[in-house]
Design an enzyme around this catalytic site. Structure first.
Site, PDB file in Angstrom:
ATOM      1  N   ILE A 151       0.837  -1.202   0.000  1.00  0.00           N
ATOM      2  CA  ILE A 151       0.000   0.000   0.000  1.00  0.00           C
ATOM      3  C   ILE A 151       0.870   1.249   0.000  1.00  0.00           C
ATOM      4  CG2 ILE A 151      -1.719   1.311   1.304  1.00  0.00           C
ATOM      5  CD1 ILE A 151      -2.825  -1.361   2.300  1.00  0.00           C
ATOM      6  N   ASP A 170      11.282   2.373   6.536  1.00  0.00           N
ATOM      7  CA  ASP A 170      10.817   0.993   6.557  1.00  0.00           C
ATOM      8  C   ASP A 170      12.047   0.113   6.725  1.00  0.00           C
ATOM      9  OD1 ASP A 170       9.979  -1.640   5.947  1.00  0.00           O
ATOM     10  OD2 ASP A 170       8.322  -0.876   4.733  1.00  0.00           O
ATOM     11  N   THR A 202       1.759   0.518   7.885  1.00  0.00           N
ATOM     12  CA  THR A 202       2.471  -0.584   8.516  1.00  0.00           C
ATOM     13  C   THR A 202       1.501  -1.378   9.372  1.00  0.00           C
ATOM     14  OG1 THR A 202       4.320  -1.116   9.991  1.00  0.00           O
ATOM     15  CG2 THR A 202       3.128   0.910  10.457  1.00  0.00           C
ATOM     16  N   ASP A 255      -8.519   7.197   9.809  1.00  0.00           N
ATOM     17  CA  ASP A 255      -9.548   6.264   9.353  1.00  0.00           C
ATOM     18  C   ASP A 255      -9.657   5.094  10.319  1.00  0.00           C
ATOM     19  OD1 ASP A 255     -11.461   5.282   7.410  1.00  0.00           O
ATOM     20  OD2 ASP A 255      -9.947   3.777   6.854  1.00  0.00           O
ATOM     21  N   GLU A 260     -12.531   0.497  18.219  1.00  0.00           N
ATOM     22  CA  GLU A 260     -13.536   0.635  17.167  1.00  0.00           C
ATOM     23  C   GLU A 260     -14.737  -0.249  17.486  1.00  0.00           C
ATOM     24  OE1 GLU A 260     -11.815  -0.080  13.328  1.00  0.00           O
ATOM     25  OE2 GLU A 260     -10.379   1.569  13.495  1.00  0.00           O
ATOM     26  N   HIS A 278     -13.255   3.832   9.305  1.00  0.00           N
ATOM     27  CA  HIS A 278     -12.513   2.686   8.780  1.00  0.00           C
ATOM     28  C   HIS A 278     -12.981   2.348   7.358  1.00  0.00           C
ATOM     29  CE1 HIS A 278      -9.994  -0.939  10.297  1.00  0.00           C
ATOM     30  NE2 HIS A 278      -9.816  -0.763   9.003  1.00  0.00           N
ATOM     31  N   GLY A 280     -11.013   2.521   4.644  1.00  0.00           N
ATOM     32  CA  GLY A 280      -9.899   2.253   3.748  1.00  0.00           C
ATOM     33  C   GLY A 280     -10.185   1.206   2.693  1.00  0.00           C
ATOM     34  N   ALA A 281     -10.903   0.166   3.051  1.00  0.00           N
ATOM     35  CA  ALA A 281     -11.196  -0.912   2.099  1.00  0.00           C
ATOM     36  C   ALA A 281     -12.627  -0.848   1.578  1.00  0.00           C
ATOM     37  CB  ALA A 281     -10.960  -2.258   2.762  1.00  0.00           C
TER      38      ALA A 281
END
Length: 525
Positions: A151, A170, A202, A255, A260, A278, A280-281
């Site tokens: 990503i 990273d 990450t 996000d 949650e 949330h 993102g997907a």
């Protein structure tokens, strides 16, 4: 026919793929933990999203479970150590929602740069506060990536297209990969000092938890804007709130949150803060992609043995699986043999491959050896939990690959370290399919390892084989195959016999009492 439970809402194409691949599937969603425990024992596979929590308690009731597939990236809702200990493969689908998540991070970066959410609320409230919302351009700004995997690399590509400079932290990013991505690799401290925008990509681990701690947030450039579409827990949320209130942090967009669903939060209502639930997907394309991928991966594993995107076992493609299958059978038998014969505590194990075996993925071969070795002590051991159990017991595991080809076109050798010294066994494949032992503790001996067997070390002397045959015959034990090896004439000899039934301790005592016998053991495969 293997059976899979889909316990979270998923695109219908997932169930369709299971059925097309010969897997029975039930779609039962919304179950409480107690309800899930009552039915999970009926299934070989479990397909989930984020709602189902696969705890150690659930796994204890999953008596037939072989694989868990998460339609998405994060597996915070799966107890991976408990699954590994039970021998259950855990998979995710890291690529199905990569573009969607990366695009959401870019969208939130735009929202922060131009204060879009606040400007929208103000304008729709009948205000025209043009002078209040003074944004910044992205062009020429420095974007700091924390995490440059799949990503993160997509975010970098999009940001470079926006004419941003991209820097990255990273530990696994190689200089070659950084050059290929067009980013500059640097330490976390240097990134914090230089970045105008920071975006996190990450997983949440012990090493990354609170990677943007209060201390690290204090190191950032004044006015920095921070985006997190990865996992809650990467940022100290209380410190982030203080940074926004003080003006040191120019904006933040989350996000994901530590807890949650985040229906109440101290950050809510803070100026220059943007929140999404949330998402993102959450695109149509991503939901379809991850559902298809998780179904394909679980079906491949249950039908062909292929392992893709596993988090606790080496990956093994559906194409590799048939070719590796006989090698894994050989490796498991060799592990089982040395596990039964080696006395005392094992301190190390080396798995060597040469010839055709050296051209293959060695990780599954190693896992199969460890499974055979450790199954001697527990019948619940398999290729998934064997490496986990070996590490837990402090066993030093080494893999060695030889380019040479010796007496056999392919060879697997297993050597264990014991208090009495190293003990080694080796095997090959006949016809590229049939596992065959070819060496035992330095002595050449060819044998099939199957069923009930009798292992004998004796002095090589005339008449011994006749006396042994008589002893077994008087006990009513029929010999199936007979394999003999010796170091030299008149020296130490090894016998491996397959017999039609298990040899009991009383008969073993009679065999051990025969003249010249040094060792006699019953083996099982």
């Amino acid at each position: 026919m293997p059976k899979v439970l889909i316990s979270d809402k998923m695109d219908p194409k997932a169930a369709q793929i299971f059925r097309e691949r010969g897997v029975e599937v039930d779609e039962i969603t919304g179950k409480t933990p107690e309800e899930l425990k009552a039915i999970i024992g009926n299934y070989d596979g479990l397909a989930i999203r984020s709602s189902t929590k696969v705890t150690k308690d659930i796994l204890e009731h999953a008596t037939n479970l072989k694989v868990i597939g998460r339609a998405g990236i994060g597996v915070d809702n799966v107890d991976i150590p408990a699954a590994s200990a039970k021998g259950v493969v855990v998979m995710n689908t890291p690529f199905g929602n990569s573009i969607t998540t990366a695009e959401h991070a870019i969208a939130l970066m735009f929202a922060l740069a131009r204060q879009l959410p606040e400007a929208d609320v103000s304008t729709q409230a009948g205000k025209w506060e043009k002078n209040r919302f003074m944004g910044v351009e992205l062009t020429g700004k420095t974007l700091g990536l924390i995490g440059a995997g799949n990503i993160g690399s997509i975010v970098a590509d999009r940001a470079i297209g926006l004419r941003m400079r991209v820097i990255a932290y990273d530990p696994f990013l190689t200089p070659e990969r950084a050059l290929e991505m067009g980013v500059e690799k640097m330490t976390l401290d240097d990134l914090l000092l230089r970045a105008d925008f920071i975006t996190l990509h990450t997983p949440l681990t012990d090493q990354t938890r609170n990677i943007l701690s209060r201390e690290n947030l204090a190191k950032t450039k004044k006015g920095v804007r921070i985006i997190n579409c990865a996992r809650g827990g990467l940022i100290d949320e209380a410190a982030l709130k203080d940074g926004l209130d003080s003006g040191h942090i120019g904006g933040a967009a989350l996000d994901v949150f530590v807890q949650e669903p985040a229906k109440e939060h101290p950050l809510f209502g803070t100026p220059n803060f943007v929140a999404t639930p949330h998402l993102g997907a959450s695109t149509t394309e991503a939901q379809v992609n991850v559902a298809i991928q998780v179904a394909e991966q679980l079906a491949d594993y249950l039908v062909t043995g292929g392992v893709t995107n596993a988090l606790n076992v080496p990956s093994l493609s559906a194409e590799e699986a048939p070719r590796l299958k006989p090698y894994m059978a050989l490796a498991e038998k060799l592990g089982g043999l040395v596990g039964q014969l080696a006395h005392g505590e094992l301190t190390s194990i080396a798995i060597e491959v040469e010839g055709a075996a050296a051209e293959l993925n060695q990780k599954p071969i190693t896992s199969a050896v460890l499974a055979g070795l450790m199954r001697v002590h527990s019948d619940t051991v398999n290729m998934v939990n064997a490496p986990f159990l070996a590490k837990e017991r402090g066993l030093d595991v080494r893999e060695v690959r030889h380019d040479r080809e010796g007496d056999y076109h392919t060879l697997v050798r297993v050597t264990v370290g014991t208090q009495a010294g190293d003990r080694s066994v080796a095997g090959t494949l006949f016809g590229n399919a049939a596992p065959r032992l070819v060496e035992l503790f330095g002595i050449k001996v060819e044998a099939d390892l199957a069923g009930h067997m009798l292992y004998i070390v004796n002095e090589d002397a005339p008449g011994f084989i006749g006396r042994l045959g008589t002893t077994l015959g008087e006990a009513g034990v029929n010999i199936g195959t007979f394999h003999l090896g010796r170091r030299s004439a008149g020296g130490e000899a090894i016998l491996l016999l397959s017999v039609d039934e298990a040899v009991d301790e009383a008969l073993l005592a009679k065999v051990r009492a025969l003249p010249g016998v040094k060792t006699a053991m019953a083996l099982g495969f």
